[in-house]
Design an enzyme around this catalytic site. Structure first.
Site, PDB file in Angstrom:
ATOM      1  N   ASP A   1      22.329   9.518 -40.285  1.00 40.34           N
ATOM      2  CA  ASP A   1      21.416   8.395 -40.077  1.00 40.34           C
ATOM      3  C   ASP A   1      22.214   7.099 -40.109  1.00 40.34           C
ATOM      4  O   ASP A   1      23.448   7.104 -40.251  1.00 40.34           O
ATOM      5  CB  ASP A   1      20.290   8.381 -41.129  1.00 40.34           C
ATOM      6  CG  ASP A   1      20.800   8.128 -42.542  1.00 40.34           C
ATOM      7  OD1 ASP A   1      22.041   7.995 -42.720  1.00 40.34           O
ATOM      8  OD2 ASP A   1      19.991   8.055 -43.472  1.00 40.34           O
TER       9      ASP A   1
ATOM     10  N   ASP B   1      22.221   3.099 -41.790  1.00 41.96           N
ATOM     11  CA  ASP B   1      21.652   2.232 -42.828  1.00 41.96           C
ATOM     12  C   ASP B   1      22.118   0.798 -42.633  1.00 41.96           C
ATOM     13  O   ASP B   1      23.321   0.549 -42.450  1.00 41.96           O
ATOM     14  CB  ASP B   1      22.076   2.710 -44.223  1.00 41.96           C
ATOM     15  CG  ASP B   1      21.684   4.155 -44.492  1.00 41.96           C
ATOM     16  OD1 ASP B   1      20.583   4.546 -44.068  1.00 41.96           O
ATOM     17  OD2 ASP B   1      22.473   4.882 -45.116  1.00 41.96           O
TER      18      ASP B   1
ATOM     19  N   ASP C   1      17.467   3.341 -41.576  1.00 41.14           N
ATOM     20  CA  ASP C   1      16.912   2.714 -42.780  1.00 41.14           C
ATOM     21  C   ASP C   1      17.262   1.230 -42.767  1.00 41.14           C
ATOM     22  O   ASP C   1      18.433   0.859 -42.614  1.00 41.14           O
ATOM     23  CB  ASP C   1      17.482   3.350 -44.053  1.00 41.14           C
ATOM     24  CG  ASP C   1      16.908   4.731 -44.322  1.00 41.14           C
ATOM     25  OD1 ASP C   1      15.948   5.118 -43.634  1.00 41.14           O
ATOM     26  OD2 ASP C   1      17.435   5.424 -45.215  1.00 41.14           O
TER      27      ASP C   1
END
Length: 521
Positions: free
Chosen positions: A327, A329, A445
């Site tokens: 992912d 961030d 995120d």
């Protein structure tokens, strides 16, 4: 029945109460240039052999043992102690190791004495105890780059750690992670168990795994785990965004082992799990650094449009030098304290209006600084305003920077990928697995931090996970402090220690600063 933690402490203390066979010899091992880990190992070895080895220097000490120090250096150290004992013998480590080998204090010869007024001859040192490395106990004391000379061991231990996490055995998982982290920090490949003598964090279980690999090329326990139906199913189910180990375990006990069975089970999935199932294939493909940078440009555009002057930092594995991850961030702040309030809602609205969010869930900032210090760990978790999202990234923007077919994320073993793909093949048709569309889904995120907490947030969100855990453990156990992604509190001084950079935080903790690319524990 004595609680486990108390039993461990009692056991450690009783181990120090070994019968002293040679009371006239009181030994102190000089830690300078020897290192704390090696000193602890050699101290334990001496006590097991009936020697009296002191942790603290005092007038009772008769023999000071030094390693890699000249006689002048040892004498200077001894003079600084300002003790009354002037008859103490300054000896080289070779006297100690010879005494350990024979099980009694050997006669002190000229070769054992530290020669004062002469340059220390390192080649004269004899190493009878097979200790090759000195590694600090805490991962936050070590520099760990992405280069790893012992991937055969660290991959095996990391897989067992993951299996322990999937089975909600957090203590065992951390033990395997710490063992793997020690091996990652070694400068050469381990080929013999004797090289591991004196290293911290290598429990009996981890050593059995390492020994199995050295002798047989593979670990039978790891092979058994990889082929376990339970492990494969839990690995697959926790690969769904929004599904944790406990939920996956419950589904497995209900007979659900793949995605098709989950779809047909009739379970009422929450929004996150629905999105995770819908975009399962995309979200389980590695995100490249180039893709992360494209998303970063989008986030910067959104943030600067709604609040000019804001600062955006890419964190996580990419900040530690990784070329791919699971992912992306981003930390967001503004130089003027308070201007960041309400920023997240505006950024989310901007991204939604552009059609860039397939899923998002935003939580408010609930952190409050208590004058009496932070609350207990369960309530001291990250409480920033945060948006957990799934981005819609157009393929035309990333066409030239996609991973070459067959390239795998550095965080996964080939065998696990193979099993994962096998389950995916049984779960969806090829058209659903590899949808013919112009975009892909990516986990992103977004975190907003006040500028006063930004240095702590950057440190906390950079990782690695174990490095951060060890930083907090060091802060609590060694410095009597409490560290979080929000603040650092000194329990002795009863006050918060402010910082505007990661370097300042390391200084507060009494640690050498370690740059992000060397925090890959």
């Amino acid at each position: 029945m004595v609680p486990l933690k108390r039993r461990k402490v009692c056991g450690a203390v009783s181990g120090r109460e070994t019968t002293v066979k040679f009371p006239h010899v009181v030994i102190y091992l000089l830690e300078r240039k020897m290192g704390a880990s090696r000193r602890a190992f050699l101290s334990q070895l001496g006590r097991k052999n009936g020697f009296r080895v002191e942790d603290d220097f005092s007038d009772n000490v008769t023999h000071v043992i030094s390693e890699n120090n000249s006689g002048d250096e040892a004498r200077t150290w001894l003079d600084l102690q300002q003790k009354g004992n002037v008859t103490v013998k300054l000896l080289d480590i070779c006297w100690y190791t010879e005494s350990m080998r024979l099980g009694c204090p050997v006669e002190i010869l000229d070769k054992h004495k530290l020669q004062e007024g002469q340059k220390f001859q390192e080649e004269s040192v004899e190493f009878s105890v097979p200790v090759e490395f000195s590694v600090p106990s805490y991962a936050c004391q070590r520099r760990t780059s992405l280069e790893n000379h012992n991937t055969n061991f660290t991959d095996a231990l990391s897989l067992l750690a993951e299996n322990a996490e999937l089975n909600n055995e957090d203590g065992r998982a951390v033990a395997f992670q710490r063992a793997a982290a020690v091996l990652k920090a070694l400068p050469v490949k381990v080929t013999s168990m004797t090289q591991l003598q004196g290293l911290p964090c290598l429990g009996q279980h981890s050593q059995r795994v390492i020994k199995d690999i050295i002798e047989n090329g593979v670990s039978s326990e790891v092979e058994s785990t990889i082929n376990s139906e339970r492990f494969k199913a839990l690995k697959l189910l926790t690969g769904i965004f929004g599904v944790g180990a406990k939920t996956a375990d419950r589904w497995f006990r209900e007979g659900i082992q793949n995605l098709t069975q989950l779809e047909n089970s009739g379970h009422d999935l929450n929004r996150a799990q629905q999105a995770g199932l819908e975009h399962y294939y995309d979200l389980n493909q590695p995100v490249t650094k180039a893709e992360a940078e494209i998303i970063g440009d989008i986030v910067k555009k959104a943030v600067h449009d709604v609040l000019p002057g804001s600062e955006i930092t890419l964190t996580g594995g990419f900040r530690r030098g990784k070329i791919s991850g699971h992912d992306v961030d981003f930390l967001i702040t503004h130089p003027d304290e308070g201007k960041e309030v309400g920023l997240m809602a505006k950024v989310v609205s901007w991204l939604t209006a552009q059609g860039l969010l397939l899923y998002q869930k935003t939580t408010r900032n609930s952190y409050l600084e208590n004058e009496e210090g932070p609350a207990q760990p369960p309530s001291n978790i990250d409480r920033f305003e945060r948006c957990l999202s799934i981005f819609k990234l157009e393929k035309k923007e990333m066409h030239s920077i996609r991973l070459h077919p067959g390239t795998q994320s550095s965080d996964r073993e080939p065998a696990i990928i193979e099993h994962l793909q096998h389950f995916q093949a049984n779960s969806f048709s090829n058209s659903q697995m590899r949808p013919n569309r112009t975009w892909r889904a990516v986990r992103v995120d977004l975190v907003v931090s006040p500028i006063s907490q930004f240095a702590f947030a950057v440190l906390g969100w950079t990782g690695s996970k174990l490095f951060e855990r060890e930083l907090r453990r060091w802060a609590g156990q060694v410095k009597s402090m409490s560290l979080s992604s929000h603040a650092l509190y000194d329990s002795k001084q009863c006050k918060y220690l402010r910082a505007t950079s990661e370097e300042e935080i390391f200084a507060h903790l009494g640690l050498e600063f370690i740059p992000p690319k060397e925090r890959n524990a």
